[in-house]
Motif scaffolding. Structure first.
Motif, PDB file in Angstrom:
ATOM      1  N   ILE A  77       0.840  -1.200   0.000  1.00  0.00           N
ATOM      2  CA  ILE A  77       0.000   0.000   0.000  1.00  0.00           C
ATOM      3  C   ILE A  77       0.875   1.250   0.000  1.00  0.00           C
ATOM      4  CG2 ILE A  77      -1.744   1.255   1.337  1.00  0.00           C
ATOM      5  CD1 ILE A  77      -2.802  -1.451   2.232  1.00  0.00           C
ATOM      6  N   ASN A  78       2.126   1.085   0.343  1.00  0.00           N
ATOM      7  CA  ASN A  78       3.064   2.199   0.404  1.00  0.00           C
ATOM      8  C   ASN A  78       3.208   2.835  -0.992  1.00  0.00           C
ATOM      9  OD1 ASN A  78       5.241   3.922   0.616  1.00  0.00           O
ATOM     10  ND2 ASN A  78       6.460   2.509   1.843  1.00  0.00           N
ATOM     11  N   PRO A  79       2.861   4.125  -1.130  1.00  0.00           N
ATOM     12  CA  PRO A  79       2.956   4.792  -2.445  1.00  0.00           C
ATOM     13  C   PRO A  79       4.373   4.807  -3.018  1.00  0.00           C
ATOM     14  CG  PRO A  79       1.728   6.153  -0.894  1.00  0.00           C
ATOM     15  CD  PRO A  79       2.293   5.007  -0.119  1.00  0.00           C
ATOM     16  N   GLU A  80       5.389   4.854  -2.173  1.00  0.00           N
ATOM     17  CA  GLU A  80       6.764   4.867  -2.673  1.00  0.00           C
ATOM     18  C   GLU A  80       7.104   3.548  -3.352  1.00  0.00           C
ATOM     19  OE1 GLU A  80       9.512   6.027   0.364  1.00  0.00           O
ATOM     20  OE2 GLU A  80       8.266   7.712   0.969  1.00  0.00           O
ATOM     21  N   HIS A  81       6.658   2.434  -2.789  1.00  0.00           N
ATOM     22  CA  HIS A  81       6.926   1.130  -3.397  1.00  0.00           C
ATOM     23  C   HIS A  81       6.200   0.993  -4.731  1.00  0.00           C
ATOM     24  CE1 HIS A  81       7.928  -0.760   0.778  1.00  0.00           C
ATOM     25  NE2 HIS A  81       8.848   0.078   0.349  1.00  0.00           N
ATOM     26  N   ARG A  82       4.982   1.515  -4.792  1.00  0.00           N
ATOM     27  CA  ARG A  82       4.228   1.461  -6.038  1.00  0.00           C
ATOM     28  C   ARG A  82       4.897   2.323  -7.111  1.00  0.00           C
ATOM     29  NH1 ARG A  82      -0.593  -0.916  -5.020  1.00  0.00           N
ATOM     30  NH2 ARG A  82      -2.184   0.145  -6.163  1.00  0.00           N
ATOM     31  N   GLN A  83       5.436   3.454  -6.700  1.00  0.00           N
ATOM     32  CA  GLN A  83       6.150   4.338  -7.632  1.00  0.00           C
ATOM     33  C   GLN A  83       7.380   3.630  -8.203  1.00  0.00           C
ATOM     34  OE1 GLN A  83       5.277   7.380  -8.661  1.00  0.00           O
ATOM     35  NE2 GLN A  83       7.133   7.829  -9.807  1.00  0.00           N
ATOM     36  N   ILE A  84       8.126   2.974  -7.337  1.00  0.00           N
ATOM     37  CA  ILE A  84       9.326   2.251  -7.776  1.00  0.00           C
ATOM     38  C   ILE A  84       8.945   1.150  -8.768  1.00  0.00           C
ATOM     39  CG2 ILE A  84      11.150   0.682  -7.006  1.00  0.00           C
ATOM     40  CD1 ILE A  84      11.262   2.409  -4.417  1.00  0.00           C
ATOM     41  N   SER A  85       7.875   0.408  -8.469  1.00  0.00           N
ATOM     42  CA  SER A  85       7.432  -0.651  -9.373  1.00  0.00           C
ATOM     43  C   SER A  85       7.013  -0.089 -10.724  1.00  0.00           C
ATOM     44  CB  SER A  85       6.266  -1.421  -8.755  1.00  0.00           C
ATOM     45  OG  SER A  85       6.696  -2.129  -7.624  1.00  0.00           O
ATOM     46  N   ALA A  86       6.322   1.046 -10.721  1.00  0.00           N
ATOM     47  CA  ALA A  86       5.886   1.678 -11.972  1.00  0.00           C
ATOM     48  C   ALA A  86       7.091   2.127 -12.795  1.00  0.00           C
ATOM     49  CB  ALA A  86       4.977   2.858 -11.673  1.00  0.00           C
ATOM     50  N   VAL A  87       8.080   2.709 -12.155  1.00  0.00           N
ATOM     51  CA  VAL A  87       9.278   3.169 -12.867  1.00  0.00           C
ATOM     52  C   VAL A  87      10.024   1.978 -13.461  1.00  0.00           C
ATOM     53  CG1 VAL A  87      11.544   4.245 -12.544  1.00  0.00           C
ATOM     54  CG2 VAL A  87       9.503   5.315 -11.591  1.00  0.00           C
ATOM     55  N   ARG A  88      10.107   0.898 -12.720  1.00  0.00           N
ATOM     56  CA  ARG A  88      10.794  -0.298 -13.231  1.00  0.00           C
ATOM     57  C   ARG A  88      10.067  -0.881 -14.438  1.00  0.00           C
ATOM     58  NH1 ARG A  88      12.567  -3.048  -7.475  1.00  0.00           N
ATOM     59  NH2 ARG A  88      14.245  -1.560  -7.080  1.00  0.00           N
TER      60      ARG A  88
END
Length: 82
Positions: free
Chosen positions: A46-57
């Protein structure tokens, strides 16, 4: 390096009929399959930072996926789609 894709993507491409498949349809399938593989390897929280990292990858892999879809649609030994 986040441009490398899982070997399973090659297996996915082998299941797509090259003569009938539009490259964009192949690309859509590749992205969907890659999301499934990435979520198994690195579950998003749920952490937005982790989701951001996944999207960038995932976005970083797009040029490689586009090249794979284009090469598959062009066929072996060809450099352009007719």
């Amino acid at each position: 390096m986040h441009t490398m894709v899982n070997e399973q993507m090659q297996f996915f491409l082998r299941g797509v009929p090259a003569a009938n498949a539009h490259p964009m349809a192949v690309m859509t399938g590749l992205v969907g399959a890659l999301v499934g593989l990435l979520s198994r390897q690195q579950p998003t929280s749920i952490n937005p930072e982790h989701r951001q990292i996944s999207a960038v990858r995932l976005i970083a892999k797009m040029p490689t996926l586009v090249a794979m879809a284009y090469k598959y649609a062009a066929g072996p030994g060809r450099t352009s789609i007719r």
